[in-house]
Design an enzyme around this catalytic site. Structure first.
Site, PDB file in Angstrom:
ATOM      1  N   SER A  54       0.815  -1.206   0.000  1.00 21.66           N
ATOM      2  CA  SER A  54       0.000   0.000   0.000  1.00 21.66           C
ATOM      3  C   SER A  54       0.861   1.275   0.000  1.00 21.66           C
ATOM      4  CB  SER A  54      -0.944  -0.057   1.202  1.00 21.66           C
ATOM      5  OG  SER A  54      -1.866   0.965   1.151  1.00 21.66           O
ATOM      6  N   HIS A  89      -7.616  -5.499   0.949  1.00 22.06           N
ATOM      7  CA  HIS A  89      -6.407  -4.693   1.149  1.00 22.06           C
ATOM      8  C   HIS A  89      -5.539  -5.181   2.316  1.00 22.06           C
ATOM      9  CE1 HIS A  89      -4.199  -1.126   0.011  1.00 22.06           C
ATOM     10  NE2 HIS A  89      -4.070  -0.777   1.283  1.00 22.06           N
TER      11      HIS A  89
END
Ligand SMILES: *[C@@H]1O[C@H](CO)[C@@H](O)[C@H](O)[C@H]1NC(C)=O
Ligand SMILES: *[C@@H]1O[C@H](CO)[C@@H](O)[C@H](O)[C@H]1NC(C)=O
Length: 403
Positions: free
Chosen positions: A174, A379
């Site tokens: 990320s 995620h």
């Protein structure tokens, strides 16, 4: 739909506030000792060697690097290729080790023969010091731009000097990928120090991003001055014992509120993943959130709003002063010559498949674009999924062997 999710979130905040007083009163702190272990204590607990290194950036931030120099299944030796693992927003080096030797990427890499370095970006719980005597406002005045141009170069130089190697592998999650793209485009000389870069849930363009919190920030960017004053150039959600204890109290297996905990994570990361180990929630939440600057969120909000991957927007006058232009300059992705592999999940609310696709075409040296073979992979599954090893880490380790 979005409204009910927002309500869910507000409900959670209310419960947090209500139980907050209670939690401190009954001192739930030591139900599970693991939640208070630091990254080095966790690694040592599992019997792996651990080192701590301090690195000072060119602008004075003092960062802590954790290192697992070798594994249990693979002994110490010269010339173990170094790998730098870089965490994302609100996270820390604990991401890679908290799930234990069978699941944590840090241990798996060490056991596969690598010299594993775990970064900690400025402002997180391990990297809060500064060389100079500066105010809180001055300290927290950074986003992932500064992490890219200062933190990563300092850390990479330190690793290469210590190991006497010329190049290292980089794997980021990320924001750990965003920082890398900033570094490799703004300081292109660092491309030569990278053997290969593995982007887990890559974040550069955010045109299709679905996370409602970032969207909310994006909607407010026109009133950015107001928002900044509201939030302050400051730390976002400092890591506190109260928060840890709450995670422990509300998210453990016996708590009726456990589903709310997992739903909050799903709201951030992607819905209904069956890859979240709920039993591990208290330990995960003992390490996350680990600290971040408000400006990191605002910069992502701007990226979503402007649909451009570019430097921080200081407003018309601020931009003229800093950049000599009305709009902030875009990052020049075509300068990223290091080999980059992109790993994405189709149920990821932050790193979208279409945005990953755009990125893969802009990077001059994409060596592969890999969809994690699981429809619900979100995620945060990149860090904590029950099957992260077979679905992701094994694949990256095998791919690393080719570079
Ligand atoms: C942001 O603004 C758009 C357009 O005004 C609106 O449709 C959307 O619901 C808003 N999103 C959030 C999360 O507030
Ligand atoms: C889930 O986490 C708990 C506690 O960390 C661990 O004991 C258990 O083995 C994990 N389960 C799976 C399926 O990984």
């Amino acid at each position: 739909m979005a409204a009910s999710k927002t309500l869910l979130f507000l409900g959670f905040v209310a419960i947090c506030l209500l139980t907050g007083g209670l939690a401190t009163e009954i001192e739930v702190r030591n139900l599970d000792p693991d939640i208070h272990l630091t990254t080095p204590q966790l690694v040592a607990k599992y019997g792996y060697p651990i080192e701590e290194h301090e690195v000072t950036t060119a602008d004075g931030y003092i960062l802590t690097l954790h290192r697992i120099p070798y594994g249990k299944k693979s002994p110490a030796s010269e010339n173990r290729p170094p790998v730098l693992l870089q965490h994302g927003l609100l996270c820390s080096s604990a991401d890679w080790v908290v799930m234990g030797p069978e699941h944590g990427f840090g241990y798996l890499l060490a056991d596969a023969g690598y010299d594993v370095w775990l970064g900690n970006a400025r402002g997180n719980v391990y990297s809060k010091k500064h060389r100079d005597d500066i105010t809180q406002g001055e300290y927290w005045d950074f986003s992932w731009h500064e992490m890219g141009i200062y933190d990563l170069p300092a850390v990479i130089d330190h690793i290469l000097e210590t190991t006497k190697q010329e190049k290292l592998f980089y794997a980021g999650h990320s924001m750990g990928t965003t920082m890398f793209y900033v570094m490799a485009s703004e300081r292109p000389e660092y491309n030569d120090k990278i053997r290969a870069m593995f982007s887990m849930a890559p974040v550069a363009h955010m045109n299709h991003m679905q996370n409602i919190f970032v969207k909310l920030i994006a909607n407010f960017t026109d009133g950015l001055g107001v928002l900044l004053n509201l939030l302050g150039v400051n730390e976002f959600m400092p890591k506190t014992e109260l928060l840890e204890s709450l995670g422990q109290l509300l998210c453990r297996d016996t708590a009726i509120t456990q589903d709310i905990c997992s739903n909050i994570l799903f709201l951030i990361a992607g819905f209904d993943s069956d890859q979240l180990n709920k039993t591990a929630l208290p330990v995960i939440l003992g390490h996350t959130p680990a600290g971040a600057a408000t400006k990191e969120f605002l910069h992502y909000g701007q990226t979503t709003h402007s649909k451009k991957f570019r430097k921080y927007d200081y407003g018309l006058l601020g931009n003229m002063k800093r950049y000599g232009s009305i709009h902030p300059p875009e990052y020049k992705l075509n300068k990223i010559t290091a080999p980059v592999a992109l790993h994405y999940g189709v149920n990821d609310l932050l790193a979208d498949e279409q945005d990953t696709d755009t990125l893969s075409h802009e990077l001059p040296n994409t060596i592969g674009k890999f969809r994690v073979a699981h429809d619900k992979f979100n995620h945060l599954d990149f860090l904590w999924a029950i099957d992260a090893k077979p679905l992701l880490y094994d694949i990256i380790i095998r791919f690393m062997g080719r570079y």
